[in-house]
Motif scaffolding. Sequence first.
Motif, PDB file in Angstrom:
ATOM      1  N   THR A 143      49.428  31.019  56.010  1.00 56.68           N
ATOM      2  CA  THR A 143      49.632  31.883  57.174  1.00 56.68           C
ATOM      3  C   THR A 143      48.301  32.319  57.774  1.00 56.68           C
ATOM      4  OG1 THR A 143      51.677  32.709  56.161  1.00 56.68           O
ATOM      5  CG2 THR A 143      50.802  33.952  58.016  1.00 56.68           C
ATOM      6  N   LEU A 144      47.369  32.733  56.911  1.00 59.04           N
ATOM      7  CA  LEU A 144      46.055  33.137  57.411  1.00 59.04           C
ATOM      8  C   LEU A 144      45.262  31.921  57.909  1.00 59.04           C
ATOM      9  CD1 LEU A 144      44.402  35.662  57.862  1.00 59.04           C
ATOM     10  CD2 LEU A 144      43.448  35.404  55.576  1.00 59.04           C
ATOM     11  N   ALA A 145      45.460  30.776  57.247  1.00 60.77           N
ATOM     12  CA  ALA A 145      44.792  29.557  57.704  1.00 60.77           C
ATOM     13  C   ALA A 145      45.288  29.162  59.094  1.00 60.77           C
ATOM     14  CB  ALA A 145      45.025  28.420  56.710  1.00 60.77           C
ATOM     15  N   ASP A 146      46.582  29.332  59.345  1.00 59.83           N
ATOM     16  CA  ASP A 146      47.127  29.021  60.669  1.00 59.83           C
ATOM     17  C   ASP A 146      46.556  29.942  61.740  1.00 59.83           C
ATOM     18  OD1 ASP A 146      48.656  27.017  59.573  1.00 59.83           O
ATOM     19  OD2 ASP A 146      50.495  28.215  59.463  1.00 59.83           O
ATOM     20  N   ALA A 147      46.150  31.153  61.325  1.00 62.04           N
ATOM     21  CA  ALA A 147      45.543  32.094  62.273  1.00 62.04           C
ATOM     22  C   ALA A 147      44.074  31.762  62.528  1.00 62.04           C
ATOM     23  CB  ALA A 147      45.674  33.523  61.748  1.00 62.04           C
ATOM     24  N   GLY A 148      43.505  30.839  61.730  1.00 62.31           N
ATOM     25  CA  GLY A 148      42.142  30.385  61.983  1.00 62.31           C
ATOM     26  C   GLY A 148      41.107  30.775  60.947  1.00 62.31           C
ATOM     27  N   TRP A 149      41.551  31.354  59.801  1.00 58.76           N
ATOM     28  CA  TRP A 149      40.576  31.775  58.786  1.00 58.76           C
ATOM     29  C   TRP A 149      40.751  30.955  57.517  1.00 58.76           C
ATOM     30  CZ3 TRP A 149      40.682  33.637  53.775  1.00 58.76           C
ATOM     31  CH2 TRP A 149      39.467  34.158  53.287  1.00 58.76           C
ATOM     32  N   GLN A 150      39.618  30.598  56.910  1.00 59.75           N
ATOM     33  CA  GLN A 150      39.622  29.948  55.607  1.00 59.75           C
ATOM     34  C   GLN A 150      38.487  30.506  54.774  1.00 59.75           C
ATOM     35  OE1 GLN A 150      39.470  25.699  56.223  1.00 59.75           O
ATOM     36  NE2 GLN A 150      41.696  25.547  56.219  1.00 59.75           N
ATOM     37  N   ALA A 151      38.719  30.572  53.470  1.00 57.69           N
ATOM     38  CA  ALA A 151      37.672  31.041  52.571  1.00 57.69           C
ATOM     39  C   ALA A 151      36.523  30.047  52.561  1.00 57.69           C
ATOM     40  CB  ALA A 151      38.236  31.214  51.164  1.00 57.69           C
ATOM     41  N   SER A 152      35.301  30.555  52.492  1.00 51.44           N
ATOM     42  CA  SER A 152      34.134  29.674  52.442  1.00 51.44           C
ATOM     43  C   SER A 152      33.712  29.362  51.009  1.00 51.44           C
ATOM     44  CB  SER A 152      32.967  30.306  53.207  1.00 51.44           C
ATOM     45  OG  SER A 152      32.630  31.568  52.653  1.00 51.44           O
ATOM     46  N   HIS A 153      34.251  30.080  50.028  1.00 56.13           N
ATOM     47  CA  HIS A 153      33.961  29.840  48.614  1.00 56.13           C
ATOM     48  C   HIS A 153      35.224  29.352  47.912  1.00 56.13           C
ATOM     49  CE1 HIS A 153      30.910  32.768  49.863  1.00 56.13           C
ATOM     50  NE2 HIS A 153      30.155  32.307  48.882  1.00 56.13           N
ATOM     51  N   THR A 154      35.076  28.363  47.066  1.00 59.13           N
ATOM     52  CA  THR A 154      36.200  27.930  46.253  1.00 59.13           C
ATOM     53  C   THR A 154      36.424  28.912  45.116  1.00 59.13           C
ATOM     54  OG1 THR A 154      34.824  26.622  44.748  1.00 59.13           O
ATOM     55  CG2 THR A 154      35.654  25.513  46.749  1.00 59.13           C
ATOM     56  N   ALA A 155      37.581  28.828  44.491  1.00 60.38           N
ATOM     57  CA  ALA A 155      37.855  29.668  43.325  1.00 60.38           C
ATOM     58  C   ALA A 155      36.865  29.362  42.206  1.00 60.38           C
ATOM     59  CB  ALA A 155      39.290  29.442  42.846  1.00 60.38           C
ATOM     60  N   ARG A 156      36.537  28.087  42.037  1.00 59.68           N
ATOM     61  CA  ARG A 156      35.579  27.700  40.996  1.00 59.68           C
ATOM     62  C   ARG A 156      34.203  28.318  41.258  1.00 59.68           C
ATOM     63  NH1 ARG A 156      35.558  23.832  37.128  1.00 59.68           N
ATOM     64  NH2 ARG A 156      37.580  23.101  37.879  1.00 59.68           N
ATOM     65  N   ALA A 157      33.787  28.362  42.526  1.00 57.07           N
ATOM     66  CA  ALA A 157      32.495  28.958  42.860  1.00 57.07           C
ATOM     67  C   ALA A 157      32.495  30.453  42.578  1.00 57.07           C
ATOM     68  CB  ALA A 157      32.169  28.699  44.328  1.00 57.07           C
ATOM     69  N   ALA A 158      33.607  31.120  42.897  1.00 57.41           N
ATOM     70  CA  ALA A 158      33.705  32.565  42.627  1.00 57.41           C
ATOM     71  C   ALA A 158      33.615  32.844  41.131  1.00 57.41           C
ATOM     72  CB  ALA A 158      35.007  33.113  43.201  1.00 57.41           C
ATOM     73  N   PHE A 159      34.338  32.047  40.332  1.00 56.26           N
ATOM     74  CA  PHE A 159      34.277  32.198  38.879  1.00 56.26           C
ATOM     75  C   PHE A 159      32.872  31.906  38.362  1.00 56.26           C
ATOM     76  CE2 PHE A 159      38.887  32.295  38.484  1.00 56.26           C
ATOM     77  CZ  PHE A 159      39.055  33.037  37.337  1.00 56.26           C
ATOM     78  N   SER A 160      32.274  30.847  38.861  1.00 56.36           N
ATOM     79  CA  SER A 160      30.961  30.429  38.361  1.00 56.36           C
ATOM     80  C   SER A 160      29.898  31.490  38.644  1.00 56.36           C
ATOM     81  CB  SER A 160      30.558  29.099  38.986  1.00 56.36           C
ATOM     82  OG  SER A 160      31.454  28.075  38.610  1.00 56.36           O
ATOM     83  N   GLU A 161      29.952  32.099  39.832  1.00 53.71           N
ATOM     84  CA  GLU A 161      28.965  33.125  40.150  1.00 53.71           C
ATOM     85  C   GLU A 161      29.130  34.348  39.258  1.00 53.71           C
ATOM     86  OE1 GLU A 161      28.339  34.129  44.235  1.00 53.71           O
ATOM     87  OE2 GLU A 161      28.662  32.068  44.917  1.00 53.71           O
ATOM     88  N   ALA A 162      30.355  34.736  39.010  1.00 50.36           N
ATOM     89  CA  ALA A 162      30.594  35.871  38.111  1.00 50.36           C
ATOM     90  C   ALA A 162      30.168  35.534  36.687  1.00 50.36           C
ATOM     91  CB  ALA A 162      32.075  36.258  38.151  1.00 50.36           C
ATOM     92  N   LEU A 163      30.424  34.312  36.273  1.00 50.94           N
ATOM     93  CA  LEU A 163      30.076  33.891  34.923  1.00 50.94           C
ATOM     94  C   LEU A 163      28.554  33.870  34.746  1.00 50.94           C
ATOM     95  CD1 LEU A 163      31.462  33.044  32.313  1.00 50.94           C
ATOM     96  CD2 LEU A 163      31.352  30.682  33.094  1.00 50.94           C
ATOM     97  N   ASP A 164      27.832  33.433  35.771  1.00 50.76           N
ATOM     98  CA  ASP A 164      26.355  33.435  35.707  1.00 50.76           C
ATOM     99  C   ASP A 164      25.823  34.852  35.503  1.00 50.76           C
ATOM    100  OD1 ASP A 164      26.289  30.715  36.038  1.00 50.76           O
ATOM    101  OD2 ASP A 164      25.865  30.793  38.201  1.00 50.76           O
ATOM    102  N   VAL A 165      26.426  35.813  36.197  1.00 53.56           N
ATOM    103  CA  VAL A 165      25.993  37.211  36.052  1.00 53.56           C
ATOM    104  C   VAL A 165      26.267  37.711  34.636  1.00 53.56           C
ATOM    105  CG1 VAL A 165      26.459  39.582  36.783  1.00 53.56           C
ATOM    106  CG2 VAL A 165      26.224  37.754  38.494  1.00 53.56           C
ATOM    107  N   LEU A 166      27.436  37.391  34.096  1.00 55.95           N
ATOM    108  CA  LEU A 166      27.765  37.831  32.747  1.00 55.95           C
ATOM    109  C   LEU A 166      26.819  37.222  31.707  1.00 55.95           C
ATOM    110  CD1 LEU A 166      31.661  37.894  32.514  1.00 55.95           C
ATOM    111  CD2 LEU A 166      30.096  39.820  32.449  1.00 55.95           C
ATOM    112  N   ARG A 167      26.527  35.962  31.883  1.00 58.65           N
ATOM    113  CA  ARG A 167      25.642  35.294  30.915  1.00 58.65           C
ATOM    114  C   ARG A 167      24.205  35.810  30.994  1.00 58.65           C
ATOM    115  NH1 ARG A 167      28.187  29.243  31.907  1.00 58.65           N
ATOM    116  NH2 ARG A 167      29.825  29.408  30.325  1.00 58.65           N
ATOM    117  N   ALA A 168      23.803  36.276  32.169  1.00 58.63           N
ATOM    118  CA  ALA A 168      22.448  36.791  32.336  1.00 58.63           C
ATOM    119  C   ALA A 168      22.316  38.221  31.855  1.00 58.63           C
ATOM    120  CB  ALA A 168      22.029  36.709  33.799  1.00 58.63           C
ATOM    121  N   SER A 169      23.435  38.916  31.704  1.00 53.60           N
ATOM    122  CA  SER A 169      23.375  40.340  31.322  1.00 53.60           C
ATOM    123  C   SER A 169      23.329  40.517  29.807  1.00 53.60           C
ATOM    124  CB  SER A 169      24.572  41.095  31.894  1.00 53.60           C
ATOM    125  OG  SER A 169      25.778  40.571  31.377  1.00 53.60           O
TER     126      SER A 169
END
Length: 197
Positions: free
Chosen positions: A171-197
């Motif tokens: 529905t949101l895609a039909d309105a013209g919006w799409q996420a610029s990050h994949t789910a894998r990218a979101a997980f990977s960025e959070a995981l990098d922060v956890l591993r660095a902490s």
Amino acid sequence: NSAALYGVQPPTPITERAPVRGHTTGTYARTRAQLADYLDLFGASYGGTLTRLRVAWLCGPRHVALLRQFTGEPVLACGYEQRALSVVHELDLVDGLVFALRHELPGTYNVAAGEPLSFNDIAALTGKQHACTPLPWLVMRAYVRWRWLRWRTPPLWVRGLYLGAPLDVSTLADAGWQASHTARAAFSEALDVLRAS
């Protein structure tokens, strides 16, 4: 609002027309479902444009709670390995909010990365793909830790995590919006922060 308001649903993607079942699936989901009720009441008398966004699990460098759950606990619940989990990157959430405000979108829209991740995928990302745990045991252990050890994760939150379903974002895609990050990218960025902490 959070997609937790949908509560437990069949494993097929959830559209915005899915029933709100969060009233019966724990405090976190109940609060979200009650907010949806209030918005229904407000919308019935509101004369302007009412836009409602239902947001998937938030994930990214500043939002690591979901990954902290998976790195501290078993990831795979037996029989649920192929169930999928929708997430949204923190920057995409902001972008989705701005898009909805700028275009004054009427109605209700799910906000998530286009492709959800299966629990098998999450287990592989966190290095925990070699064993599964029965879901009742995961919930019971969460209850003991929440009730007596004062852990912040309530048992019904854990249950809802595995029994949820991916969000349909067409529905949101039909309105013209799409996420610029994949789910894998979101997980990977959070995981990098956890591993660095």
